[in-house]
Scaffold this motif. Structure first.
Motif, mmCIF file in Angstrom:
data_model
loop_
_atom_site.group_PDB
_atom_site.id
_atom_site.type_symbol
_atom_site.label_atom_id
_atom_site.label_comp_id
_atom_site.label_asym_id
_atom_site.label_seq_id
_atom_site.Cartn_x
_atom_site.Cartn_y
_atom_site.Cartn_z
ATOM 1 N N PRO A 15 10.142 0.484 15.219
ATOM 2 C CA PRO A 15 9.898 0.203 16.642
ATOM 3 C C PRO A 15 9.063 -1.066 16.865
ATOM 4 N N GLY A 16 8.046 -1.251 16.059
ATOM 5 C CA GLY A 16 7.225 -2.452 16.213
ATOM 6 C C GLY A 16 8.005 -3.724 15.912
ATOM 7 N N LEU A 17 8.840 -3.676 14.900
ATOM 8 C CA LEU A 17 9.654 -4.848 14.569
ATOM 9 C C LEU A 17 10.691 -5.131 15.645
ATOM 10 N N MET A 18 11.240 -4.082 16.244
ATOM 11 C CA MET A 18 12.210 -4.285 17.329
ATOM 12 C C MET A 18 11.533 -4.924 18.541
ATOM 13 N N LEU A 27 8.442 6.544 1.825
ATOM 14 C CA LEU A 27 8.956 5.233 2.213
ATOM 15 C C LEU A 27 9.841 5.307 3.449
ATOM 16 N N ALA A 28 10.593 6.395 3.608
ATOM 17 C CA ALA A 28 11.412 6.566 4.816
ATOM 18 C C ALA A 28 10.526 6.716 6.049
ATOM 19 N N ALA A 29 9.436 7.458 5.915
ATOM 20 C CA ALA A 29 8.512 7.612 7.045
ATOM 21 C C ALA A 29 7.870 6.269 7.397
ATOM 22 N N PHE A 30 7.517 5.513 6.365
ATOM 23 C CA PHE A 30 6.945 4.194 6.614
ATOM 24 C C PHE A 30 7.953 3.299 7.330
ATOM 25 N N GLY A 31 9.194 3.306 6.865
ATOM 26 C CA GLY A 31 10.236 2.504 7.503
ATOM 27 C C GLY A 31 10.471 2.917 8.940
ATOM 28 N N ALA A 63 0.821 -1.187 0.000
ATOM 29 C CA ALA A 63 0.000 0.000 0.000
ATOM 30 C C ALA A 63 0.868 1.254 0.000
ATOM 31 N N MET A 64 2.071 1.162 0.559
ATOM 32 C CA MET A 64 2.926 2.347 0.627
ATOM 33 C C MET A 64 3.668 2.585 -0.688
ATOM 34 N N LEU A 65 4.047 1.528 -1.383
ATOM 35 C CA LEU A 65 4.781 1.705 -2.632
ATOM 36 C C LEU A 65 3.947 2.427 -3.685
ATOM 37 N N PRO A 66 2.681 2.060 -3.890
ATOM 38 C CA PRO A 66 1.883 2.850 -4.836
ATOM 39 C C PRO A 66 1.725 4.311 -4.409
ATOM 40 N N LEU A 67 1.618 4.541 -3.105
ATOM 41 C CA LEU A 67 1.521 5.915 -2.619
ATOM 42 C C LEU A 67 2.801 6.682 -2.919
ATOM 43 N N ALA A 68 3.942 6.039 -2.713
ATOM 44 C CA ALA A 68 5.223 6.685 -3.007
ATOM 45 C C ALA A 68 5.363 6.950 -4.501
ATOM 46 N N MET A 69 4.912 6.008 -5.327
ATOM 47 C CA MET A 69 4.994 6.190 -6.771
ATOM 48 C C MET A 69 4.070 7.317 -7.235
ATOM 49 N N ALA A 70 2.946 7.476 -6.585
ATOM 50 C CA ALA A 70 1.973 8.492 -6.978
ATOM 51 C C ALA A 70 2.283 9.858 -6.381
ATOM 52 N N SER A 71 3.314 9.951 -5.569
ATOM 53 C CA SER A 71 3.607 11.218 -4.912
ATOM 54 C C SER A 71 4.090 12.291 -5.883
ATOM 55 N N GLY A 72 4.598 11.906 -7.032
ATOM 56 C CA GLY A 72 4.942 12.900 -8.045
ATOM 57 C C GLY A 72 6.416 13.152 -8.230
ATOM 58 N N GLY A 91 8.377 4.277 10.885
ATOM 59 C CA GLY A 91 7.211 3.915 11.687
ATOM 60 C C GLY A 91 7.130 2.434 12.007
ATOM 61 N N THR A 92 7.713 1.594 11.152
ATOM 62 C CA THR A 92 7.637 0.154 11.392
ATOM 63 C C THR A 92 8.794 -0.385 12.220
#
Length: 83
Positions: A28-31, A19-23, A1-10, A25-26
């Protein structure tokens, strides 16, 4: 869901920021999940935890069997065996 959003960002820069913000954000949960896995691995080696988990599994199986009308008698017999 994030990759299409990043591609559509312009722009590549905005896509990279998405994608950096998504990374960020994920991470802490993965840790937390990784640390919980390490602690769970140590906990599951305890013999009392293994016995308790086995007992819970048996009780859940009996409860599941008792919900099937054709097998209700089998669940009652199983409970009688462990009582």
């Amino acid at each position: 869901a994030m990759l299409p959003l990043a591609m559509a960002s312009g722009s590549p820069l905005h896509g990279a920021l998405v994608l950096a913000a998504f990374g960020a954000g994920t991470v802490p949960g993965l840790m937390v999940a990784g640390m919980a896995g390490v602690r769970f691995n140590a906990l599951r080696r305890n013999p009392w935890v293994r016995r308790f988990a086995g007992a819970v599994l048996i009780l859940l199986a009996i409860a599941a069997l008792s919900r099937v009308p054709a097998l209700a008698g089998l669940a009652a017999a199983a409970l009688a065996c462990i009582s």
